[in-house]
Design an enzyme around this catalytic site. Structure first.
Site, PDB file in Angstrom:
ATOM      1  N   SER A  38       0.810  -1.226   0.000  1.00  0.00           N
ATOM      2  CA  SER A  38       0.000   0.000   0.000  1.00  0.00           C
ATOM      3  C   SER A  38       0.834   1.262   0.000  1.00  0.00           C
ATOM      4  CB  SER A  38      -0.890  -0.006   1.239  1.00  0.00           C
ATOM      5  OG  SER A  38      -0.101  -0.269   2.386  1.00  0.00           O
ATOM      6  N   THR A 137      -2.425   3.280   3.749  1.00  0.00           N
ATOM      7  CA  THR A 137      -1.502   4.408   3.785  1.00  0.00           C
ATOM      8  C   THR A 137      -0.780   4.457   5.115  1.00  0.00           C
ATOM      9  OG1 THR A 137      -2.999   5.672   2.426  1.00  0.00           O
ATOM     10  CG2 THR A 137      -1.519   6.955   3.826  1.00  0.00           C
ATOM     11  N   THR A 155       1.636   6.948   0.331  1.00  0.00           N
ATOM     12  CA  THR A 155       0.750   5.857  -0.096  1.00  0.00           C
ATOM     13  C   THR A 155       0.892   5.566  -1.575  1.00  0.00           C
ATOM     14  OG1 THR A 155      -1.573   5.122  -0.016  1.00  0.00           O
ATOM     15  CG2 THR A 155      -1.191   7.375  -0.705  1.00  0.00           C
ATOM     16  N   ARG A 165      -5.262   9.660 -10.758  1.00  0.00           N
ATOM     17  CA  ARG A 165      -6.060   9.901  -9.551  1.00  0.00           C
ATOM     18  C   ARG A 165      -5.133  10.240  -8.384  1.00  0.00           C
ATOM     19  NH1 ARG A 165      -6.247   7.545  -4.131  1.00  0.00           N
ATOM     20  NH2 ARG A 165      -8.363   7.762  -3.334  1.00  0.00           N
ATOM     21  N   VAL A 166      -5.467  11.287  -7.666  1.00  0.00           N
ATOM     22  CA  VAL A 166      -4.725  11.660  -6.465  1.00  0.00           C
ATOM     23  C   VAL A 166      -5.691  11.562  -5.290  1.00  0.00           C
ATOM     24  CG1 VAL A 166      -3.610  13.610  -5.298  1.00  0.00           C
ATOM     25  CG2 VAL A 166      -3.057  13.104  -7.687  1.00  0.00           C
ATOM     26  N   GLY A 167      -5.235  10.929  -4.229  1.00  0.00           N
ATOM     27  CA  GLY A 167      -6.097  10.755  -3.058  1.00  0.00           C
ATOM     28  C   GLY A 167      -5.898  11.853  -2.037  1.00  0.00           C
ATOM     29  N   ASP A 168      -6.244  11.549  -0.810  1.00  0.00           N
ATOM     30  CA  ASP A 168      -6.151  12.545   0.269  1.00  0.00           C
ATOM     31  C   ASP A 168      -4.728  12.715   0.798  1.00  0.00           C
ATOM     32  OD1 ASP A 168      -6.416   9.835   1.190  1.00  0.00           O
ATOM     33  OD2 ASP A 168      -6.727  10.592   3.220  1.00  0.00           O
ATOM     34  N   THR A 188      -6.311   7.540   6.765  1.00  0.00           N
ATOM     35  CA  THR A 188      -6.155   6.455   5.795  1.00  0.00           C
ATOM     36  C   THR A 188      -7.548   5.957   5.423  1.00  0.00           C
ATOM     37  OG1 THR A 188      -5.187   4.276   5.401  1.00  0.00           O
ATOM     38  CG2 THR A 188      -5.861   4.739   7.635  1.00  0.00           C
ATOM     39  N   GLY A 189      -7.643   5.268   4.316  1.00  0.00           N
ATOM     40  CA  GLY A 189      -8.943   4.775   3.869  1.00  0.00           C
ATOM     41  C   GLY A 189      -9.346   5.443   2.570  1.00  0.00           C
TER      42      GLY A 189
HETATM   43  N1  ASP Z   1      -6.162   7.193   1.653  1.00  0.00           N
HETATM   44  C1  ASP Z   1      -5.499   6.573   0.545  1.00  0.00           C
HETATM   45  C2  ASP Z   1      -6.027   7.108  -0.741  1.00  0.00           C
HETATM   46  O1  ASP Z   1      -7.213   7.343  -0.860  1.00  0.00           O
HETATM   47  C3  ASP Z   1      -5.584   5.097   0.510  1.00  0.00           C
HETATM   48  C4  ASP Z   1      -5.590   4.384   1.828  1.00  0.00           C
HETATM   49  O2  ASP Z   1      -5.237   4.926   2.844  1.00  0.00           O
HETATM   50  O3  ASP Z   1      -5.985   3.247   1.862  1.00  0.00           O
HETATM   51  O4  ASP Z   1      -5.263   7.235  -1.660  1.00  0.00           O
END
Ligand code: ASP
Length: 272
Positions: A38, A137, A155, A165-168, A188-189
């Site tokens: 991850s 993450t 992450t 795609r960019v996450g948080d 995370t998530g």
């Molecule tokens: N938060 C991360 C994202 O959305 C992924 C994760 O933490 O599982 O990129």
């Protein structure tokens, strides 16, 4: 992967590093570990089979920030984010520009896609089902003896995500926020849900207004539930300037590591 990360961070701090050195050194452990699926090398790829990394760092004393999004070929994304903070006049570099910058800074390029991740991606492509792509993450919050705080979040993002795609995680205020006058938080998530509520900023502002870290993360997660219901997974951690910790998640399975006074241990976050 939390335990070896906090141990490495503590070693860095014990060896005379700053709290920022410590959090970056800590997250580098899973970034370089090909078995952590991850983060960094070994992370699950996007739907095109390419590993794209997101990371951010924040200095809680100066509130300076650095971030990279959709970075390819360089495993130590948090260290690149730190260079963005320290060596440029910008806060956030993405994609080809982030890679070009990392190259110019002397970072080593490697193949981030491991055989295991490639096999999982091929199975997902063939059957649209595979080893669960839910991410994990790493967000690391640090507080030193003089009250300085820093954080790093890194992450490979959600597995099989759309290219670009960019996450948080690299979005300051969403996946990470640290202000050592109040505290730090990380998430995370499902990053999209964290972005919608500026989750880490929200938790830190709650601490600034007097919440303890546990109430602060619970308030941020409650805001996510208002938007998304209870079926998504988001986990959050917070640390305040006095060293109190908050940890909660919407689904079970979110564990976190703490290193304090020479000892490291794992804990289960409270499930809301
Ligand atoms: N938060 C991360 C994202 O959305 C992924 C994760 O933490 O599982 O990129």
């Amino acid at each position: 992967h939390g335990l070896p990360a906090v141990e490495a961070a503590a070693r860095e701090l014990g060896g005379g590093g700053t709290i920022l050195d410590a959090v970056v050194a800590g997250v580098e452990v899973p970034e370089l570990d090909p078995d952590v699926t991850s983060v960094g090398r070994g992370g699950w790829p996007n739907e095109a089979g390419v590993v794209q990394l997101d990371a951010s760092v924040m200095d809680g004393t100066t509130r300076r920030v650095g971030a990279v999004g959709a970075l390819e070929k360089v495993a130590t994304a948090a260290a690149v984010a730190r260079r963005v903070m320290e060596e440029t006049r910008h806060a956030f570099l993405v994609g080809a520009g982030a890679l070009e910058f990392a190259r110019a800074q002397g970072f080593e390029e490697t193949e981030l896609l491991t055989e295991r991740a490639k096999v999982a991606w091929e199975r997902w492509k063939a059957e649209r089902e595979a080893e669960e792509g839910g991410g994990d993450t790493i967000g690391l919050l640090g507080l030193d003896a003089s009250g300085r705080m820093a954080g790093a979040c890194t992450t490979s993002g959600l597995a099989w995500k759309m290219p670009g795609r960019v996450g948080d995680s690299p979005i300051v205020g969403a996946g990470l926020y640290v202000d050592d006058r109040a505290g730090g938080a990380t998430a995370t998530g499902v990053g999209e849900e964290v972005i919608r509520v500026c989750g880490s900023f929200l938790a830190v502002e709650r601490m600034r207004s007097g919440d303890d870290p546990q109430s602060a993360v619970e308030a941020a997660l409650a805001r996510i539930v208002e938007n998304a219901g209870r079926t998504v997974q988001v986990g959050m951690l917070a640390l305040d300037r006095t060293g109190r910790i908050g940890a909660a998640s919407l689904q079970s399975g979110f564990r976190y590591a703490v290193h304090r006074a020479g000892r490291a241990a794992m804990f289960d976050a409270k499930v809301l």
